[in-house]
Design a protein around this motif. Structure first.
Motif, short mmCIF file in Angstrom:
data_model
loop_
_atom_site.label_atom_id
_atom_site.label_comp_id
_atom_site.label_asym_id
_atom_site.label_seq_id
_atom_site.Cartn_x
_atom_site.Cartn_y
_atom_site.Cartn_z
N GLY A 1 -10.92 -34.07 -21.16
CA GLY A 1 -9.52 -34.37 -20.85
C GLY A 1 -9.10 -33.81 -19.50
N THR A 2 -9.56 -32.60 -19.20
CA THR A 2 -9.24 -31.98 -17.91
C THR A 2 -9.86 -32.77 -16.76
OG1 THR A 2 -9.11 -29.78 -18.90
CG2 THR A 2 -9.49 -29.89 -16.53
N CYS A 3 -11.12 -33.15 -16.92
CA CYS A 3 -11.80 -33.92 -15.86
C CYS A 3 -11.13 -35.27 -15.66
CB CYS A 3 -13.28 -34.11 -16.23
SG CYS A 3 -14.25 -32.59 -16.24
N ALA A 4 -10.77 -35.93 -16.76
CA ALA A 4 -10.13 -37.24 -16.66
C ALA A 4 -8.78 -37.13 -15.95
CB ALA A 4 -9.94 -37.84 -18.05
N ALA A 5 -8.01 -36.08 -16.26
CA ALA A 5 -6.70 -35.90 -15.64
C ALA A 5 -6.84 -35.63 -14.14
CB ALA A 5 -5.94 -34.76 -16.32
N ILE A 6 -7.82 -34.82 -13.76
CA ILE A 6 -8.02 -34.50 -12.33
C ILE A 6 -8.46 -35.74 -11.56
CG2 ILE A 6 -9.49 -33.21 -10.73
CD1 ILE A 6 -9.43 -30.89 -12.69
N VAL A 7 -9.38 -36.52 -12.14
CA VAL A 7 -9.84 -37.74 -11.46
C VAL A 7 -8.70 -38.75 -11.36
CG1 VAL A 7 -11.39 -39.73 -11.64
CG2 VAL A 7 -12.25 -37.43 -12.12
N ALA A 8 -7.99 -38.97 -12.46
CA ALA A 8 -6.90 -39.94 -12.46
C ALA A 8 -5.78 -39.52 -11.51
CB ALA A 8 -6.35 -40.11 -13.88
N GLY A 9 -5.47 -38.24 -11.50
CA GLY A 9 -4.41 -37.75 -10.62
C GLY A 9 -4.75 -37.93 -9.15
N ASN A 10 -5.97 -37.59 -8.77
CA ASN A 10 -6.37 -37.74 -7.37
C ASN A 10 -6.51 -39.21 -6.97
OD1 ASN A 10 -7.09 -35.00 -5.95
ND2 ASN A 10 -7.74 -34.77 -8.08
N MET A 11 -6.95 -40.05 -7.89
CA MET A 11 -7.04 -41.48 -7.60
C MET A 11 -5.64 -42.06 -7.36
SD MET A 11 -8.73 -44.49 -9.98
CE MET A 11 -10.27 -43.57 -10.08
N LEU A 12 -4.70 -41.69 -8.22
CA LEU A 12 -3.33 -42.18 -8.07
C LEU A 12 -2.69 -41.63 -6.79
CD1 LEU A 12 -1.09 -43.83 -9.39
CD2 LEU A 12 -0.38 -41.75 -10.62
N LEU A 13 -2.98 -40.37 -6.47
CA LEU A 13 -2.45 -39.76 -5.25
C LEU A 13 -2.96 -40.48 -4.01
CD1 LEU A 13 -0.79 -37.48 -3.97
CD2 LEU A 13 -2.84 -36.03 -4.09
N GLY A 14 -4.27 -40.78 -3.98
CA GLY A 14 -4.84 -41.49 -2.85
C GLY A 14 -4.23 -42.88 -2.69
N PHE A 15 -4.03 -43.58 -3.80
CA PHE A 15 -3.42 -44.91 -3.74
C PHE A 15 -1.99 -44.85 -3.22
CE2 PHE A 15 -0.56 -47.88 -5.91
CZ PHE A 15 -1.02 -49.09 -5.40
#
Length: 288
Positions: free
Chosen positions: A13-27
């Motif tokens: 869950g932690t890894c998924a949140a970090i990946v999703a958050g950074n992906m959304l931030l980059g977009f």
């Protein structure tokens, strides 16, 4: 075995949140902030300023800044801190660079207000996802923590100082209107960040003062399946010793709770408060 599964689930869950958050931030940065030259703080703000001076993409500059910040964090804050922030420090520039390569991503809208609203909202959601699981976006966060350890200045003050300097640097190149839209974006970002941080954790606290407290306690336990704490109180006018019922429930149960209490005692005195987070059995732990 059960504990190992729980730990694995929490780690995923932690890894998924970090990946999703950074992906959304980059977009968000690639689609709404950079194309409209809207000012923002942090390493991204520095990257936007430097990209006008040096012949490098914003994503490349942010990556360099994050790596330098990681080195500083490793020297000042220790290897444990670096391990906790290295993911975001590398993932965000990567996703930002990939997003900038998507054809037409900088042409989603030419309306600065829409860009400020969508950019601020998505950045706030992205940061909330990362911070919610104890992560960090790296960059200037690391620098502020390092100065806090050196100078013993509160981290919040260092964040304000660095953001003011970064935004001031962008203001030299930006139009006055872009600065105003940047302020709008920061307000929306802060609101979205707060909402994500409290998502699923905000609860309702009810405190009941009634002479029929024992019946209220029994009905709340049975009908609402909610815990109740009895508090010894003394009424102000008569000085009578009795008990008050303190109960924390989910927001969707608020109407049912008020109807139940007033069906028992129409004159019951209620205070209803929204609380940010609850920890313990029935909330963060399983109910027995």
């Amino acid at each position: 075995m059960k504990q190992n599964r729980a730990r694995l689930k929490a780690l995923l869950g932690t890894c998924a949140a970090i990946v999703a958050g950074n992906m959304l931030l980059g977009f968000a940065v690639a689609a709404f902030i950079i194309p409209q030259d809207i000012i923002m703080g942090g390493a991204t703000g520095i990257g936007i300023v430097l990209s006008r001076i040096v012949p490098l993409e914003t994503a490349t500059i942010v990556l360099i800044l994050n790596v330098l910040a990681l080195v500083l964090g490793g020297l000042v804050l220790g290897k444990g801190f670096v391990a906790a922030t290295v993911a975001s420090s590398l993932l965000y520039p990567l996703f930002l660079g990939l997003a900038q390569c998507v054809p037409g991503i900088d042409a989603l809208t030419d309306n600065m207000m829409l860009s400020a609203l969508f950019g601020g909202g998505l950045v706030g959601i992205a940061l909330g996802l990362v911070i919610r699981v104890g992560g960090s976006t790296g960059g200037m966060d690391v620098v502020c923590l390092a100065f806090h350890k050196w100078l013993h200045v509160p981290v919040s003050i260092m964040v304000y100082i660095t953001d003011i300097i970064i935004i001031g640097g962008q203001a030299l190149f930006a139009q006055p209107e872009a600065i105003l839209y940047g302020i709008v974006m920061l307000i929306v970002e802060t609101f979205a960040l707060d909402q994500v941080m409290l998502l699923g954790q905000s609860q309702i606290q009810i405190f009941v003062v009634s002479s029929r407290y024992d019946e209220i306690r029994r009905q709340v336990l049975r009908e609402l399946q909610a815990g109740v704490t009895m508090v010894c109180i003394e009424t102000g006018m008569t000085g009578q010793q009795q008990r008050g019922a303190l109960c924390v429930i989910q927001p969707r149960k608020l109407h049912a709770a008020k109807e139940l209490i007033h069906s028992i005692d129409p004159n019951a005195f209620l205070t209803i408060t929204q609380i940010k987070e609850v920890r313990g059995q029935g909330f963060s732990l399983e109910r027995r």
